[in-house]
Write a protein that holds these residues in place. Structure first.
Motif, PDB file in Angstrom:
ATOM      1  N   GLY A  26     -25.090 119.689  75.468  1.00  0.00           N
ATOM      2  CA  GLY A  26     -24.966 120.219  73.973  1.00  0.00           C
ATOM      3  C   GLY A  26     -25.965 119.121  73.084  1.00  0.00           C
ATOM      4  N   SER A  27     -25.601 119.282  72.162  1.00  0.00           N
ATOM      5  CA  SER A  27     -26.682 118.443  71.091  1.00  0.00           C
ATOM      6  C   SER A  27     -26.066 116.908  70.830  1.00  0.00           C
ATOM      7  CB  SER A  27     -26.688 119.095  69.679  1.00  0.00           C
ATOM      8  OG  SER A  27     -27.543 118.149  68.862  1.00  0.00           O
ATOM      9  N   ILE A  28     -26.647 116.085  71.948  1.00  0.00           N
ATOM     10  CA  ILE A  28     -25.932 114.784  71.991  1.00  0.00           C
ATOM     11  C   ILE A  28     -26.937 113.737  71.540  1.00  0.00           C
ATOM     12  CG2 ILE A  28     -24.742 113.267  73.453  1.00  0.00           C
ATOM     13  CD1 ILE A  28     -23.888 115.500  75.079  1.00  0.00           C
ATOM     14  N   PHE A  29     -26.625 112.743  70.717  1.00  0.00           N
ATOM     15  CA  PHE A  29     -27.394 111.626  70.468  1.00  0.00           C
ATOM     16  C   PHE A  29     -26.803 110.394  71.045  1.00  0.00           C
ATOM     17  CE2 PHE A  29     -30.032 108.604  68.334  1.00  0.00           C
ATOM     18  CZ  PHE A  29     -29.605 107.611  68.233  1.00  0.00           C
ATOM     19  N   SER A  30     -25.484 110.264  71.045  1.00  0.00           N
ATOM     20  CA  SER A  30     -24.635 109.132  71.691  1.00  0.00           C
ATOM     21  C   SER A  30     -23.303 109.423  71.910  1.00  0.00           C
ATOM     22  CB  SER A  30     -24.941 107.886  71.153  1.00  0.00           C
ATOM     23  OG  SER A  30     -24.221 107.998  69.795  1.00  0.00           O
ATOM     24  N   ILE A  31     -22.884 108.806  73.034  1.00  0.00           N
ATOM     25  CA  ILE A  31     -21.197 109.105  73.291  1.00  0.00           C
ATOM     26  C   ILE A  31     -20.783 107.599  73.316  1.00  0.00           C
ATOM     27  CG2 ILE A  31     -19.795 110.021  74.966  1.00  0.00           C
ATOM     28  CD1 ILE A  31     -21.768 111.806  75.986  1.00  0.00           C
ATOM     29  N   ASN A  32     -19.741 107.595  72.720  1.00  0.00           N
ATOM     30  CA  ASN A  32     -18.951 106.292  72.618  1.00  0.00           C
ATOM     31  C   ASN A  32     -18.349 105.916  74.163  1.00  0.00           C
ATOM     32  OD1 ASN A  32     -18.097 103.786  71.515  1.00  0.00           O
ATOM     33  ND2 ASN A  32     -15.975 104.676  70.781  1.00  0.00           N
ATOM     34  N   VAL A  33     -16.926 105.966  74.123  1.00  0.00           N
ATOM     35  CA  VAL A  33     -16.235 105.685  75.386  1.00  0.00           C
ATOM     36  C   VAL A  33     -16.035 107.104  76.016  1.00  0.00           C
ATOM     37  CG1 VAL A  33     -14.009 104.743  76.276  1.00  0.00           C
ATOM     38  CG2 VAL A  33     -14.862 103.639  74.461  1.00  0.00           C
ATOM     39  N   MET A  34     -16.205 107.142  77.381  1.00  0.00           N
ATOM     40  CA  MET A  34     -15.950 108.240  78.191  1.00  0.00           C
ATOM     41  C   MET A  34     -14.929 107.752  79.373  1.00  0.00           C
ATOM     42  SD  MET A  34     -19.578 109.873  78.806  1.00  0.00           S
ATOM     43  CE  MET A  34     -19.120 111.400  79.282  1.00  0.00           C
ATOM     44  N   GLY A  35     -14.188 108.771  79.649  1.00  0.00           N
ATOM     45  CA  GLY A  35     -12.857 108.229  80.539  1.00  0.00           C
ATOM     46  C   GLY A  35     -12.502 109.290  81.311  1.00  0.00           C
ATOM     47  N   ARG A  71     -21.233 105.073  85.027  1.00  0.00           N
ATOM     48  CA  ARG A  71     -21.824 106.062  83.853  1.00  0.00           C
ATOM     49  C   ARG A  71     -23.290 105.955  83.870  1.00  0.00           C
ATOM     50  NH1 ARG A  71     -19.630 105.664  77.520  1.00  0.00           N
ATOM     51  NH2 ARG A  71     -21.366 106.798  76.277  1.00  0.00           N
ATOM     52  N   ASP A  72     -24.023 107.144  83.520  1.00  0.00           N
ATOM     53  CA  ASP A  72     -25.458 107.121  83.596  1.00  0.00           C
ATOM     54  C   ASP A  72     -25.675 107.653  81.969  1.00  0.00           C
ATOM     55  OD1 ASP A  72     -28.232 107.748  83.686  1.00  0.00           O
ATOM     56  OD2 ASP A  72     -28.030 108.720  85.520  1.00  0.00           O
ATOM     57  N   ASN A  73     -26.072 106.866  81.144  1.00  0.00           N
ATOM     58  CA  ASN A  73     -26.077 107.234  79.766  1.00  0.00           C
ATOM     59  C   ASN A  73     -27.155 108.057  79.600  1.00  0.00           C
ATOM     60  OD1 ASN A  73     -23.845 105.649  78.787  1.00  0.00           O
ATOM     61  ND2 ASN A  73     -25.176 103.787  78.866  1.00  0.00           N
ATOM     62  N   ALA A  74     -28.371 107.894  80.286  1.00  0.00           N
ATOM     63  CA  ALA A  74     -29.701 108.738  80.250  1.00  0.00           C
ATOM     64  C   ALA A  74     -29.163 110.407  80.636  1.00  0.00           C
ATOM     65  CB  ALA A  74     -30.733 108.375  81.038  1.00  0.00           C
ATOM     66  N   ARG A  75     -28.394 110.334  81.613  1.00  0.00           N
ATOM     67  CA  ARG A  75     -27.688 111.713  81.822  1.00  0.00           C
ATOM     68  C   ARG A  75     -26.448 112.159  80.947  1.00  0.00           C
ATOM     69  NH1 ARG A  75     -30.553 113.419  86.692  1.00  0.00           N
ATOM     70  NH2 ARG A  75     -31.473 111.659  87.616  1.00  0.00           N
ATOM     71  N   ASN A  76     -26.019 111.465  80.384  1.00  0.00           N
ATOM     72  CA  ASN A  76     -24.490 111.795  79.729  1.00  0.00           C
ATOM     73  C   ASN A  76     -23.513 112.244  80.617  1.00  0.00           C
ATOM     74  OD1 ASN A  76     -25.438 111.190  76.778  1.00  0.00           O
ATOM     75  ND2 ASN A  76     -26.677 113.098  76.992  1.00  0.00           N
ATOM     76  N   THR A  77     -23.668 111.250  81.777  1.00  0.00           N
ATOM     77  CA  THR A  77     -22.679 111.767  82.980  1.00  0.00           C
ATOM     78  C   THR A  77     -21.826 110.371  83.177  1.00  0.00           C
ATOM     79  OG1 THR A  77     -24.175 113.245  83.649  1.00  0.00           O
ATOM     80  CG2 THR A  77     -22.400 112.463  85.115  1.00  0.00           C
ATOM     81  N   VAL A  78     -20.650 110.723  83.457  1.00  0.00           N
ATOM     82  CA  VAL A  78     -19.671 109.656  83.964  1.00  0.00           C
ATOM     83  C   VAL A  78     -18.989 110.142  85.419  1.00  0.00           C
ATOM     84  CG1 VAL A  78     -17.638 110.796  82.814  1.00  0.00           C
ATOM     85  CG2 VAL A  78     -17.829 108.343  83.219  1.00  0.00           C
ATOM     86  N   TYR A  79     -19.029 108.958  85.971  1.00  0.00           N
ATOM     87  CA  TYR A  79     -18.456 109.471  87.643  1.00  0.00           C
ATOM     88  C   TYR A  79     -16.782 108.520  87.625  1.00  0.00           C
ATOM     89  CZ  TYR A  79     -23.453 110.383  87.956  1.00  0.00           C
ATOM     90  OH  TYR A  79     -24.797 110.906  87.549  1.00  0.00           O
ATOM     91  N   LEU A  80     -16.166 109.005  88.733  1.00  0.00           N
ATOM     92  CA  LEU A  80     -15.195 108.298  89.160  1.00  0.00           C
ATOM     93  C   LEU A  80     -15.304 108.326  90.696  1.00  0.00           C
ATOM     94  CD1 LEU A  80     -12.318 106.950  88.153  1.00  0.00           C
ATOM     95  CD2 LEU A  80     -11.359 109.113  88.805  1.00  0.00           C
ATOM     96  N   GLN A  81     -15.408 107.264  91.311  1.00  0.00           N
ATOM     97  CA  GLN A  81     -15.446 107.026  92.797  1.00  0.00           C
ATOM     98  C   GLN A  81     -13.844 106.706  93.315  1.00  0.00           C
ATOM     99  OE1 GLN A  81     -17.733 107.547  95.138  1.00  0.00           O
ATOM    100  NE2 GLN A  81     -15.901 107.112  96.741  1.00  0.00           N
ATOM    101  N   MET A  82     -13.203 107.701  93.887  1.00  0.00           N
ATOM    102  CA  MET A  82     -11.853 107.330  94.132  1.00  0.00           C
ATOM    103  C   MET A  82     -11.883 107.087  95.886  1.00  0.00           C
ATOM    104  SD  MET A  82     -10.075 110.354  92.002  1.00  0.00           S
ATOM    105  CE  MET A  82     -10.852 111.586  92.977  1.00  0.00           C
ATOM    106  N   ASN A  83     -11.252 105.836  96.067  1.00  0.00           N
ATOM    107  CA  ASN A  83     -11.044 105.608  97.575  1.00  0.00           C
ATOM    108  C   ASN A  83      -9.707 105.357  97.873  1.00  0.00           C
ATOM    109  OD1 ASN A  83     -14.180 105.488  97.573  1.00  0.00           O
ATOM    110  ND2 ASN A  83     -14.267 103.551  97.187  1.00  0.00           N
ATOM    111  N   SER A  84      -9.295 105.204  99.280  1.00  0.00           N
ATOM    112  CA  SER A  84      -7.951 105.109  99.618  1.00  0.00           C
ATOM    113  C   SER A  84      -6.912 105.882  98.872  1.00  0.00           C
ATOM    114  CB  SER A  84      -7.782 103.608  99.533  1.00  0.00           C
ATOM    115  OG  SER A  84      -8.455 102.632  99.907  1.00  0.00           O
TER     116      SER A  84
END
Length: 122
Positions: A26-35, A71-84
């Motif tokens: 969408g139209s995004i300039f910045s995102i604060n906290v992602m979770g 988090r990749d701010n340039a891509r506006n993407t957040v990841y969650l690596q889940m192990n065990s």
């Protein structure tokens, strides 16, 4: 309009790993906290992990040492690596942005994705 779209859920055996992704569009300039939050059947939605724009992280005690948020701010993407992974991690996982600013300065508060199901079972 701003949207969050999760991907990467699925069925995994105990002890296995999964990586969730959440892309904001969408139209995004910045995102604060992602979770990431999760909701197991019959239970409330609980915090899993959060990350600020500067990379400061916070984790629920139940996932510390097993899950990693990034988090990749340039891509506006957040990841969650889940192990065990354990059966108790079975839930619908939701991505969240506490607020998003558009280039025109408008703020969207409390943006949620549609959720992705993670099932840990043998």
């Amino acid at each position: 309009q701003v949207q969050l779209v999760e991907s990467g859920g699925g069925l995994v055996q105990p002890g296995g790993s999964l990586r969730l992704s959440c892309a904001a569009s969408g139209s995004i300039f910045s995102i604060n906290v992602m979770g990431w939050y999760r909701q197991a059947p019959g239970k409330q939605r609980d915090l899993v992990a959060t990350i600020t724009g500067g990379g400061r992280t916070n984790y629920a005690d139940s996932v510390k040492g097993r899950f990693t948020i990034s988090r990749d701010n340039a891509r506006n993407t957040v990841y969650l690596q889940m192990n065990s992974l354990i059966p108790e991690d079975t839930a619908v996982y939701y991505c969240n942005a506490d607020w998003v600013v558009t280039p025109r300065g408008y703020k969207y508060f409390g943006v949620w994705g549609q959720g992705t199901l993670v099932t840990v079972s043998s």
